[in-house]
Design a protein around this motif. Sequence first.
Motif, mmCIF file in Angstrom:
data_model
loop_
_atom_site.group_PDB
_atom_site.id
_atom_site.type_symbol
_atom_site.label_atom_id
_atom_site.label_comp_id
_atom_site.label_asym_id
_atom_site.label_seq_id
_atom_site.Cartn_x
_atom_site.Cartn_y
_atom_site.Cartn_z
ATOM 1 N N LEU A 12 6.780 72.973 37.193
ATOM 2 C CA LEU A 12 7.061 72.329 38.975
ATOM 3 C C LEU A 12 8.568 72.458 39.233
ATOM 4 N N GLY A 13 8.686 72.569 40.382
ATOM 5 C CA GLY A 13 9.989 72.493 40.982
ATOM 6 C C GLY A 13 10.600 73.928 40.878
ATOM 7 N N CYS A 14 12.024 73.605 40.729
ATOM 8 C CA CYS A 14 12.956 74.945 40.900
ATOM 9 C C CYS A 14 13.111 75.769 39.915
ATOM 10 N N SER A 15 13.773 76.876 40.022
ATOM 11 C CA SER A 15 14.305 77.899 38.958
ATOM 12 C C SER A 15 14.810 77.315 37.745
ATOM 13 N N LYS A 16 15.556 76.248 38.010
ATOM 14 C CA LYS A 16 16.246 75.841 36.909
ATOM 15 C C LYS A 16 15.355 75.044 35.815
ATOM 16 N N ASN A 17 14.259 74.343 36.552
ATOM 17 C CA ASN A 17 13.157 74.010 35.735
ATOM 18 C C ASN A 17 12.431 75.144 34.704
ATOM 19 N N ILE A 48 3.954 69.328 30.947
ATOM 20 C CA ILE A 48 4.138 69.513 32.434
ATOM 21 C C ILE A 48 5.737 69.043 32.384
ATOM 22 N N ASN A 49 6.513 69.917 32.828
ATOM 23 C CA ASN A 49 7.832 70.150 33.477
ATOM 24 C C ASN A 49 7.852 69.601 34.806
ATOM 25 N N THR A 50 8.402 68.148 35.246
ATOM 26 C CA THR A 50 8.094 67.867 36.403
ATOM 27 C C THR A 50 9.458 67.898 37.222
ATOM 28 N N CYS A 51 9.125 67.750 38.538
ATOM 29 C CA CYS A 51 10.295 68.042 39.524
ATOM 30 C C CYS A 51 10.368 66.287 40.222
ATOM 31 N N GLY A 52 11.633 66.029 40.432
ATOM 32 C CA GLY A 52 11.557 64.653 40.952
ATOM 33 C C GLY A 52 12.508 64.552 41.935
ATOM 34 N N PHE A 53 12.571 65.679 42.720
ATOM 35 C CA PHE A 53 14.048 65.847 43.672
ATOM 36 C C PHE A 53 13.799 65.206 44.994
ATOM 37 N N ILE A 54 12.486 65.468 45.573
ATOM 38 C CA ILE A 54 12.143 64.609 46.856
ATOM 39 C C ILE A 54 10.660 64.083 46.734
ATOM 40 N N GLY A 55 10.430 63.226 47.775
ATOM 41 C CA GLY A 55 9.153 62.578 47.840
ATOM 42 C C GLY A 55 7.963 63.564 47.606
ATOM 43 N N ASP A 56 7.958 64.630 48.262
ATOM 44 C CA ASP A 56 6.846 65.630 48.056
ATOM 45 C C ASP A 56 6.737 66.374 46.896
ATOM 46 N N ALA A 57 7.854 66.432 46.088
ATOM 47 C CA ALA A 57 7.919 67.024 44.743
ATOM 48 C C ALA A 57 7.275 65.962 43.692
ATOM 49 N N LYS A 58 7.774 64.722 43.891
ATOM 50 C CA LYS A 58 7.298 63.553 42.977
ATOM 51 C C LYS A 58 5.619 63.680 42.978
ATOM 52 N N GLN A 59 5.437 63.731 44.517
ATOM 53 C CA GLN A 59 3.779 63.531 44.583
ATOM 54 C C GLN A 59 3.146 64.601 43.753
ATOM 55 N N GLU A 60 3.719 65.836 44.206
ATOM 56 C CA GLU A 60 3.091 66.976 43.354
ATOM 57 C C GLU A 60 2.950 66.843 41.841
ATOM 58 N N MET A 83 7.694 65.918 30.991
ATOM 59 C CA MET A 83 8.899 66.124 30.659
ATOM 60 C C MET A 83 9.577 66.097 31.769
ATOM 61 N N GLY A 84 10.986 66.299 32.129
ATOM 62 C CA GLY A 84 11.655 66.644 33.073
ATOM 63 C C GLY A 84 12.324 65.705 34.006
ATOM 64 N N CYS A 85 12.671 66.107 35.240
ATOM 65 C CA CYS A 85 13.452 65.365 36.321
ATOM 66 C C CYS A 85 12.693 64.107 36.769
ATOM 67 N N LEU A 86 11.556 64.050 36.791
ATOM 68 C CA LEU A 86 10.551 62.731 37.259
ATOM 69 C C LEU A 86 10.855 61.762 36.163
ATOM 70 N N ILE A 87 10.679 62.179 34.803
ATOM 71 C CA ILE A 87 10.877 61.224 33.736
ATOM 72 C C ILE A 87 12.230 60.784 33.581
ATOM 73 N N GLN A 88 13.037 61.611 33.823
ATOM 74 C CA GLN A 88 14.690 61.379 33.635
ATOM 75 C C GLN A 88 14.989 59.936 34.529
ATOM 76 N N ARG A 89 14.203 60.060 35.831
ATOM 77 C CA ARG A 89 14.490 58.793 36.564
ATOM 78 C C ARG A 89 13.603 57.633 36.724
ATOM 79 N N TYR A 90 12.430 58.098 36.144
ATOM 80 C CA TYR A 90 11.170 56.981 36.577
ATOM 81 C C TYR A 90 10.551 56.920 35.038
ATOM 82 N N ALA A 91 10.921 57.015 33.933
ATOM 83 C CA ALA A 91 10.261 56.867 32.758
ATOM 84 C C ALA A 91 9.705 55.587 32.353
ATOM 85 N N ASP A 92 10.422 54.520 32.668
ATOM 86 C CA ASP A 92 9.662 53.126 32.371
ATOM 87 C C ASP A 92 8.281 52.942 33.419
ATOM 88 N N GLU A 93 8.641 53.151 34.544
ATOM 89 C CA GLU A 93 7.468 52.941 35.576
ATOM 90 C C GLU A 93 6.287 54.171 35.265
#
Length: 434
Positions: A12-17, A48-60, A83-93
Amino acid sequence: MANLKYIAMITLGCSKNTVDSEVLAARFARHGAHVEFSYTPQAEVVIINTCGFIGDAKQESIETILQYLELKKEGKLSKVIVMGCLIQRYADEMKAELPEVDGFFGVTDFDVMLKSLMLPQQKYNVEHRLLSTPSHYAYLKISEGCDRRCSFCAIPLIRGANASRTMESLEKEALQLAAKGVKEINIIAQDTTSYGFDIYGKRMLAPLLERLAEKNIFEWIRLHYTFPAGFPKEVMDVIAAYPSICNYIDIPLQHISERILRSMKRGMYEQGTRNLLDTLRSRIPGVAIRTAFIVGYPGETRSEFKELLEFIREQRFERAGVFTYSPEEGTAAHKHHDSVSEKTKQARMAELMELQQSISYEINQKRIGERLKVLIDRVEGEYFIGRTEFDSPEVDNEVLIPYNTSMRLGEFYEILISEATEFDLLGQVVTNKP
């Protein structure tokens, strides 16, 4: 490895992912796993390689995780790994809310993930990838992280400071990609124009582009994710000098209001932005500029939004996208009251895109009668679908050519444009040697 013979990698997310997923997939493949970049019923494990950039991406990302957890509940999967950005920021939650997930890993936790799956450690380098893109194009990630501190952006909190790769490593990967049949390379990073400063003490994007172009291994080299403040003029000259470097620049401007740009901490304001655009168009004749804007930033007034509309109407960008402002924890803008309602944000986004659609239509209409070099990406229904040098994969305009059995995917053709819509061109093959 008995339970990891067939892996589905969902990105999910950008080409960097995308590049991160391809690097990880190569490591699994070296352990004997079969990796697909989409789900099929044969899959035993989904990563699942997640995106956590903005609200819509987190929801997806969350919805995608829940979708595959349901398959696991039904007995159709043995493991769901996230894995990925969403987990990097919100792993505990995430761990607290989704205990059914079999593993949570951040953006750089590849070794930790393999160890947790009881796979032997191995030497590897980032140049080894399994491509998830069509075989004729690929992305080349030249650095990680970002030193900018834009008030709305959480990327430095997720990915850390800018960390460039060496030119030797990038050249090695480029040669490997070319050997696999890649004809178009897309240069990506969070901030490509800062490339090399941390290693070489100066910005090295221009020498890197020149080095790649002089190899003559790619038909097209395309530049993404440039930052407007301090845009290196030597990069413009290199683009203009080498035919293989596409006349295309992706440069998110975000806004034009002086107050908003200052609050965003962009480092370049209205007059500087206008001067940069004038310089780009004069130094790179025929350049197509892709940009992006944010509407609904805290405190954005109707007058400031109209200022943005007038700027877009005046500049007539070839390609433009728009995001609604999303408050992100830890960013400077988060402390500001999110004063623009969601309804207003959506209305402004629609108004901006309607304007851009009309501009795109007028620009495309002027292409009728032109002969353009087109790279064919895929077949859909009765058409081959391709792109010009002015269009990046998946995000920009496309060219539709009636199905012709003599055409092949991944090849270049000269196309005579006969029709145009807001976001597509239609044409006929003239020759396969443009």
